[in-house]
Design an enzyme around this catalytic site. Structure first.
Site, PDB file in Angstrom:
ATOM      1  N   ARG A 178       5.402   5.428   4.367  1.00 42.34           N
ATOM      2  CA  ARG A 178       4.394   4.583   3.724  1.00 42.34           C
ATOM      3  C   ARG A 178       3.847   3.567   4.714  1.00 42.34           C
ATOM      4  NH1 ARG A 178       5.810   7.762   0.475  1.00 42.34           N
ATOM      5  NH2 ARG A 178       6.469   7.488  -1.678  1.00 42.34           N
ATOM      6  N   HIS A 219      11.198   5.338   3.525  1.00 36.58           N
ATOM      7  CA  HIS A 219      11.069   4.871   2.143  1.00 36.58           C
ATOM      8  C   HIS A 219      11.704   3.503   1.928  1.00 36.58           C
ATOM      9  CE1 HIS A 219      10.979   5.214  -2.333  1.00 36.58           C
ATOM     10  NE2 HIS A 219       9.821   5.761  -2.019  1.00 36.58           N
ATOM     11  N   GLU A 257       0.871  -0.519  -1.320  1.00 38.85           N
ATOM     12  CA  GLU A 257       1.453   0.572  -0.549  1.00 38.85           C
ATOM     13  C   GLU A 257       0.529   1.789  -0.520  1.00 38.85           C
ATOM     14  OE1 GLU A 257       4.533   3.248  -2.389  1.00 38.85           O
ATOM     15  OE2 GLU A 257       4.850   1.452  -3.593  1.00 38.85           O
ATOM     16  N   ARG A 290       5.248  13.202  -2.105  1.00 40.99           N
ATOM     17  CA  ARG A 290       4.705  12.146  -1.248  1.00 40.99           C
ATOM     18  C   ARG A 290       5.547  11.898  -0.003  1.00 40.99           C
ATOM     19  NH1 ARG A 290       4.238   7.006  -4.555  1.00 40.99           N
ATOM     20  NH2 ARG A 290       3.087   6.220  -2.775  1.00 40.99           N
TER      21      ARG A 290
END
Length: 156
Positions: free
Chosen positions: A130, A145, A115, A126
């Site tokens: 992703r 997420h 990831e 963050r």
């Protein structure tokens, strides 16, 4: 005698189910197939350790909706460029193993997916976005997420 006959029939059914399970688990494309190379057309030289570089001929065999890389947010396109270059990555967790606990991506052996963080403007951490990269160069984008994924079509 009837009890023994029932046990034999039950044993036969169990053997049949076990054999069917083995056949299905060795079928390419099966969600439980251990074959991680089936259908891969990726080039052999990895840009990220454990993954192959992507190109337009990486096939979407995931069954997930696809998105053109050019349609992703600019931060996701920047992360794709970093992955293609092999880094350096801005977050310590970039390149960490993604375990696919949600089982939304095709099932693969442990360590198959990695990831990478997609920066989210305005977030102090963050954030939720992703990019997940598979060992055969397939890439997935999650804006939420790991609640959903899109298969990334690169070169488009």
């Amino acid at each position: 005698m009837r009890g023994i006959a029932r046990l034999l029939v039950l044993a036969g059914v169990l053997v049949l189910v076990a054999v069917l399970g083995l056949v299905l688990s060795n079928t390419p494309g099966s969600p439980v197939s251990p074959d991680i190379t089936a259908g891969s057309t990726a080039a052999p030289a990895p840009a990220v350790e454990g993954t192959a570089p992507a190109g337009p001929d990486v096939q979407n065999t995931s069954g997930l909706e696809a998105v053109a890389a050019s349609a992703l947010p600019p931060e996701a396109r920047s992360t794709l460029a970093l992955i293609a270059r092999g880094g350096p990555y801005p977050y310590a967790r970039d390149g960490a193993v993604f375990s696919n606990f949600e089982r939304l991506l095709p099932r693969k052996p442990a360590g198959y997916y990695k990831e990478f963080t997609v920066r989210t403007p305005g977030e102090s951490d963050r954030g939720a976005r992703r990019i997940v990269v598979g060992g055969a160069a397939e890439k997935y984008y999650t804006p939420d997420h790991y609640e959903s994924f899109l298969h990334i079509l690169e070169g488009k």
